[in-house]
Write an enzyme that holds these catalytic residues in place. Sequence first.
Site, PDB file in Angstrom:
ATOM      1  N   GLU A  34       0.860  -1.189   0.000  1.00 45.51           N
ATOM      2  CA  GLU A  34       0.000   0.000   0.000  1.00 45.51           C
ATOM      3  C   GLU A  34       0.896   1.239   0.000  1.00 45.51           C
ATOM      4  OE1 GLU A  34      -2.228   3.080   0.067  1.00 45.51           O
ATOM      5  OE2 GLU A  34      -3.151   1.112  -0.297  1.00 45.51           O
ATOM      6  N   CYS A  44     -16.689   6.031   2.219  1.00 46.18           N
ATOM      7  CA  CYS A  44     -18.047   6.585   2.168  1.00 46.18           C
ATOM      8  C   CYS A  44     -18.400   7.361   3.436  1.00 46.18           C
ATOM      9  CB  CYS A  44     -19.062   5.463   1.952  1.00 46.18           C
ATOM     10  SG  CYS A  44     -18.876   4.596   0.381  1.00 46.18           S
ATOM     11  N   ALA A 300     -18.505   0.640  -3.134  1.00 41.25           N
ATOM     12  CA  ALA A 300     -17.842  -0.089  -2.053  1.00 41.25           C
ATOM     13  C   ALA A 300     -18.162  -1.579  -2.056  1.00 41.25           C
ATOM     14  CB  ALA A 300     -18.225   0.523  -0.713  1.00 41.25           C
ATOM     15  N   ASN A 304     -15.538  -4.849  -2.291  1.00 48.32           N
ATOM     16  CA  ASN A 304     -15.414  -5.859  -1.243  1.00 48.32           C
ATOM     17  C   ASN A 304     -15.771  -7.245  -1.748  1.00 48.32           C
ATOM     18  OD1 ASN A 304     -14.927  -4.758   1.730  1.00 48.32           O
ATOM     19  ND2 ASN A 304     -16.050  -3.185   0.619  1.00 48.32           N
TER      20      ASN A 304
END
Length: 451
Positions: A34, A44, A300, A304
């Site tokens: 990352e 969100c 989102a 996921n």
Amino acid sequence: MSETFVVVGGDAAGMSAASKARREDPDLDVVVFEKGDWVSYAACGMPYYVKGDVDSLDDLVQVTPDEFRTERDIDLRTNHEVVGIDPEARTVTVAADDDRFEQPYDQLLVATGARAIEPPFDGMGLEGVFTIHDMDEADAIHTHVTESHPETAAIVGGGYVGIEMAEALASRGLDVHLFEMLPHVLQPFGESVAEVVEDHLRDRGVELHLDTPVEGFGGEDNVTAVDLESGTVPADIVVVGVGVEPNAELAADAGIEVGETGAIATDEYGRTNYETVFAAGDCAEATNVVTGEPDHVPLALTANRSGRAIGQTVTGTPTPVGGTAGTAIVKAFDLGAARTGILDESRAREAGFDPVSVEITAPTRAHYYPGAEELTVTLVADRDSERVLGASVVGREGVKRIDTVATALHSGLTVPDVEQLDLAYAPPFSPVWDPVATAARVLSGSLERPE
């Protein structure tokens, strides 16, 4: 010797895939790179942090980096940026701490997400001009509002982010101006939803500038105004929220195929044109469940879900990532709006459908039960097949009913199918005929052809 699964990107898709792969195969080496500090965070929720409903940015973090490392045994390396991919050699090049190194992989997931679009406006670099797509940006806006005490805010863009940030900043006591270059806000939701939302925003003190392109921002060091063709509007803080674009350049430079949407092309398992390279989340395409064609809808749940599926696939259980209906919901002060599927009739025709639509307004509870609100439902279907194509809803409560239509889209249900659904009824929750079923009943009449 165990195999290595490398993940590029530590948010929703990447960490879902890493976590699932680790659970399915404890012997697999799972390495996540990352480039920033933050992982597994709820983007969100950022407008609600700016508003003050969420106390701390840390509250938006689902799982901390240390928890991934110690509790889930994932080799998570923050502040490590993947700057190159060699699919033939099966390696990635990583930059960290002024150094570079090669990391081999057996299977790779590209989950590089998306970034906020930064239009070529004059003044984008002025102090007080922000985009909001990551945690550091949200923190910068929160700090600016708290410490600089701006009085007038300009929101550029009338999509999800624009509406949510208008509420957030108005709730902090700022005078808010919202600029949208199109005739209405929330364009994907349809005109009828947009008009209801616009009226509500005005009632709550937001000044709308519709059909109004922004040319830039004025000021020397700090922003002081929004520049329009017709003049200027004062502003002490500007939030630009005109959409996002996929971070697909890393993949494209490696010869990984990018689709017409600009996002990485994948098959039903999230696999790219290279057998051992997958892509998921906001950087990747998904299959539209209505049209059957590739689409890019950065949301989102899609991220996921696809990450979790790829985590199963790379450990030996091929699992489809699932399609997208573009189901979305947004809060505007006391109002909610939601949409799914195809609402635009011209787009439906381009996809080969003959669209028919109805709009109904019905109570959210039995008419005699206290607290009933009106819910407006627009339902769209194909005349020939009677298949449901999409819907929108808007009202003060009950907008999660959009999930009924989203389920219908994923299942390929027809309008009569939806009309006949056995939906729950009790006076505090719904009238006998739920508003979605009422819309289907009305639309059934419109689909009937004369003898």
